[in-house]
Design a protein around this motif. Structure first.
Motif, short mmCIF file in Angstrom:
data_model
loop_
_atom_site.label_atom_id
_atom_site.label_comp_id
_atom_site.label_asym_id
_atom_site.label_seq_id
_atom_site.Cartn_x
_atom_site.Cartn_y
_atom_site.Cartn_z
N GLY A 70 0.81 -1.21 0.00
CA GLY A 70 0.00 0.00 0.00
C GLY A 70 0.84 1.26 0.00
O GLY A 70 0.51 2.24 -0.67
N ILE A 71 1.96 1.24 0.74
CA ILE A 71 2.85 2.40 0.75
C ILE A 71 3.47 2.61 -0.63
O ILE A 71 3.55 3.74 -1.13
N ALA A 72 3.91 1.53 -1.25
CA ALA A 72 4.53 1.63 -2.57
C ALA A 72 3.54 2.13 -3.63
O ALA A 72 3.92 2.86 -4.55
N ASP A 73 2.25 1.78 -3.48
CA ASP A 73 1.25 2.14 -4.48
C ASP A 73 0.54 3.46 -4.18
O ASP A 73 -0.37 3.85 -4.91
N GLY A 74 0.89 4.13 -3.08
CA GLY A 74 0.23 5.39 -2.74
C GLY A 74 -1.20 5.18 -2.28
O GLY A 74 -2.07 6.01 -2.54
N GLU A 75 -1.46 4.13 -1.55
CA GLU A 75 -2.82 3.78 -1.12
C GLU A 75 -3.20 4.53 0.14
O GLU A 75 -2.35 4.87 0.97
N ARG A 76 -4.49 4.78 0.31
CA ARG A 76 -5.02 5.38 1.54
C ARG A 76 -5.52 4.23 2.42
O ARG A 76 -6.42 3.48 2.02
N MET A 77 -4.98 4.13 3.64
CA MET A 77 -5.24 2.97 4.50
C MET A 77 -5.61 3.39 5.91
O MET A 77 -5.14 4.41 6.41
N SER A 78 -6.45 2.58 6.55
CA SER A 78 -6.78 2.71 7.96
C SER A 78 -6.38 1.42 8.66
O SER A 78 -6.84 0.34 8.27
N LEU A 79 -5.53 1.53 9.67
CA LEU A 79 -5.00 0.37 10.38
C LEU A 79 -5.39 0.43 11.85
O LEU A 79 -5.34 1.50 12.46
N ALA A 80 -5.79 -0.70 12.39
CA ALA A 80 -6.00 -0.83 13.83
C ALA A 80 -4.66 -1.14 14.48
O ALA A 80 -3.97 -2.08 14.08
N ALA A 81 -4.29 -0.34 15.48
CA ALA A 81 -2.98 -0.50 16.11
C ALA A 81 -2.94 -1.74 16.99
O ALA A 81 -3.95 -2.14 17.58
N ASP A 82 -1.77 -2.33 17.09
CA ASP A 82 -1.53 -3.45 17.99
C ASP A 82 -1.59 -2.94 19.43
O ASP A 82 -0.80 -2.08 19.82
N PRO A 83 -2.53 -3.43 20.26
CA PRO A 83 -2.74 -2.83 21.60
C PRO A 83 -1.85 -3.43 22.68
O PRO A 83 -2.33 -4.14 23.58
N ARG A 84 -0.57 -3.14 22.63
CA ARG A 84 0.33 -3.65 23.67
C ARG A 84 1.62 -2.82 23.68
O ARG A 84 1.98 -2.23 22.66
N PRO A 85 2.29 -2.78 24.79
CA PRO A 85 3.62 -2.15 24.83
C PRO A 85 4.68 -3.14 24.36
O PRO A 85 4.53 -4.36 24.55
N VAL A 86 5.74 -2.63 23.73
CA VAL A 86 6.81 -3.50 23.24
C VAL A 86 8.16 -2.92 23.69
O VAL A 86 8.30 -1.72 23.91
N ARG A 87 9.13 -3.81 23.76
CA ARG A 87 10.48 -3.42 24.20
C ARG A 87 11.38 -3.29 22.98
O ARG A 87 11.48 -4.20 22.16
#
Length: 652
Positions: free
Chosen positions: A147-164
């Motif tokens: 999607g980034i390479a093609d210039g797409e418009r996207m909506s993403l649900a974030a991963d709900p957790r903390p990471v190290r």
């Protein structure tokens, strides 16, 4: 028609009649310095004044038949207003019936001569481009990258957790997702703009980027920087090297070489609302810029704003489903009639879990507001208790005693509910300071940490502690919180706003995402569809239901709105102009506001936006240029006022 080099200049002025390009002759002494994008000073014929402005473009000739005034001076040595940014600013201003110069004051930081000269003398060095960036995890393999390479418009649900991170820093998983997306764009030698609500989010995002990209490729722009540092970062962004620019809402206007990605974290956060005229939301600016540049557009959040849900439903933005292996364990609980001793507002099940969890690590307690005094509501119908004298909220003083008005101090001992005629009051919320005191007494062996707007805490360790934080001020904890208590939900929902439910769901979701995997998250005192959406972690479904309800009522974002404030006759004329410009325009009001002015809310479909903006803009110019003859023996009248705000977030 005038020949020779002609500078087309935008004058820096709040007057709507000056929001256009004016032609000036370029004198021989300034021909080398007068380049598109530089700051200039120009004469204004009315009053013989000298004004600041921007040289937007050069032309071979002018359509003006008379003699052109000459540029007074070229102020800056570097062209910093790029053609791409100018096109964006002009389009955003036209969409909101505003002045382009107002947006440029937001978009371009103040000039520092010493910084500018040092930048010109320096050799740009931004390090190497990343090679073979890590895949974007949490979604279908390669889907977001494509999607980034093609210039797409996207909506993403974030991963709900903390990471190290590799260096031991803990951040939200959302920051890693944004960093990975930006690194993929940078690997293709394309720039990214990453827009987040405030400095807390910027800190996490910068830490995530430091783990995977040369820091010289990352530029940060925010109000906490010194003016010189911010201007230097802006100058670096105008160069030919691909960069990753991170910052708050004004970052959406930043110059960028070969823009490949615009990403916004938590676009529904109220901090994303632009307060200064013309008040264009960065989400709308990003949509315009994506269309103009062909860059990919990414909306990321634990919840989906109703505005983005509308774009998903019409197919303008594509929803990318997440592969969720874990989600917060949300437990819904009603307030007990007999809470355990010392717990006050915390049900027994949550109280026991907090007692157990605090032995092994930090526990988060989210409250509605800072301060100490509780806010009061009717015990029977939950109507907020307000002062009969001035309408201010009734609170209990810190020293105790009868309720008093928080504004004028009038006693509320004789208060009577205007809705149900009840006379008993109850506390709807307790401020963060008082909650910290109560929990400190109830947990005498635990350290209590307070985080709010006045005492911000960005992060806490993994040691046992009770962290009391106001909404939006929750620090991230190493390893995640061992338990999360979401208090004052009932009070949060009492706020008078069209977006109160959406805001609450976002506040609770963002806090729940700070919990360690498997840790309990208690939502206290709230039931119904909103609580179910949080517990099932199906926020997009709730956003779809909310949007459908707003369509039935013709509320934004199902339609666009513009608030019009002026004298009664001017408001009526503005409404008629909007109705004449497009079909389907209606108005709510007008109603009286301060200083003898009225305000009306004009509603219209998105397709009619350009026509309505043009019509209301014409009315603003007419009012600003209308001459009023003085009356002998009377003081001069105040200038007429016509204020127009498109997509006004204050519209209830």
């Amino acid at each position: 028609m005038t020949g020779g080099p002609v500078a087309r200049v935008l004058v820096d002025s709040p007057l709507p009649q000056l929001d256009q390009l004016f032609d000036y002759a370029v004198p021989a002494r300034l021909r080398d310095a007068a380049q598109p994008g530089v700051r200039v000073r120009v004469p204004i014929r009315s009053g013989g004044r000298i004004a600041d402005g921007w040289l937007v473009e050069l032309a071979e000739s002018s359509e003006y038949e008379g003699r052109l005034s000459e540029l007074e001076d070229v102020v800056s040595e570097v062209p910093i207003l790029t053609a791409e940014v100018w096109a964006l600013v002009r389009a955003a201003a036209d969409r909101a019936a505003g002045n382009a110069s107002d947006i440029l004051r937001l978009a371009v930081p103040s000039r520092y001569v010493r910084v500018e000269r040092a930048w010109r003398a320096a050799t740009p060095d931004a390090g190497e481009l990343p090679v073979a960036p890590a895949p974007i995890v949490g979604y279908e393999a390669g889907r977001v990258e494509a999607g980034i390479a093609d210039g797409e418009r996207m909506s993403l649900a974030a991963d709900p957790r903390p990471v190290r991170l590799p260096d031991g820093t803990w951040v939200g998983a959302w920051a890693v997702t944004l960093a990975q997306a930006a690194v993929h764009a940078l690997a293709a030698d394309r720039s990214s703009l990453l827009i987040v609500p405030d400095y807390r989010d910027q800190e996490q995002l910068q830490a995530a980027l430091a783990a995977s990209v040369d820091s010289r490729r990352v530029l940060r722009t925010d109000a906490r920087q010194s003016g010189g540092d911010r201007f230097r970062a802006f100058l670096d962004a105008t160069g030919p090297l691909a960069r990753i620019v991170i910052g708050n809402r004004s970052t959406v206007y930043a110059p960028a070489a070969r823009l490949g990605l615009i990403a916004i974290w938590d676009d529904g956060d109220s901090l994303q609302n632009e307060q200064l005229a013309p008040g264009v939301h960065p989400r709308d600016v990003a949509l315009i810029r994506g269309e103009q540049s062909g860059a990919a557009l990414l909306f990321l959040g634990h919840t989906r704003s109703v505005e983005v849900e509308r774009l998903v439903e019409i197919g303008w933005v594509h929803a990318i489903p997440a592969r969720r292996h874990v989600r917060p364990r949300v437990i819904l609980t009603e307030q007990q009639s007999s809470p355990e001793p010392g717990s006050a507002r915390i049900p027994s099940a949550a109280w026991r879990q907090a007692q157990e969890a605090v032995r092994t690590g930090p526990v988060l307690v989210q409250v509605a507001r800072p301060g100490h005094a509780p806010l009061l509501v009717c015990d029977r119908c939950r109507e907020p208790a307000r002062c009969a004298a001035c309408g201010g909220a009734l609170v209990v003083p810190r020293s105790g005693g009868d309720p008093r008005c928080a504004l004028c101090g009038t006693s509320g001992s004789a208060w009577k509910c205007p809705v149900c005629e009840g006379t008993k009051l109850r506390a709807a919320t307790v401020g963060a300071s008082r909650t910290a005191e109560e929990l400190g007494r109830a947990f005498p062996n635990a350290r209590v940490i307070l985080s709010d707007g006045e005492r911000p805490v960005l992060g806490v360790g993994s040691e046992p502690a009770l962290v009391v934080a106001t909404r939006g001020a929750e620090p991230i904890a190493e390893g995640g919180y061992r338990a999360v208590l979401l208090l004052d939900g009932e009070r949060m929902l009492l706020r008078e706003s069209l977006r109160v439910a959406e805001d609450c769901l976002r506040w609770w979701s963002n806090a729940a995402a700070l919990a360690a995997p498997g840790a309990p998250v208690f939502l206290v005192g709230v039931a119904g569809a909103l609580a179910t959406a949080l517990a099932s972690w199906r926020q997009p479904d709730w956003a779809a239901t909310e949007l459908e309800a707003r369509r039935a009522l013709r509320f934004p974002p199902a339609v666009r709105v513009a608030s019009v404030t002026a004298a009664p006759a001017m408001v009526e004329r503005a409404i008629e102009a909007a109705r004449a410009a497009a079909d389907g325009v209606d108005a709510l009001g007008p109603t009286g506001v301060d200083d003898g002015l009225d305000r009306a809310i004009v509603r219209f479909d998105f397709a009619a936006g350009a026509a309505v903006a043009k019509a209301l803009r014409a009315e603003m110019i007419r009012v600003a240029t209308e001459r009023r003859r003085p009356v002998a023996g009377r003081p001069p009248k105040r200038p007429a006022v016509l204020r127009v705000r498109f997509d006004d977030p204050e519209v209830p």
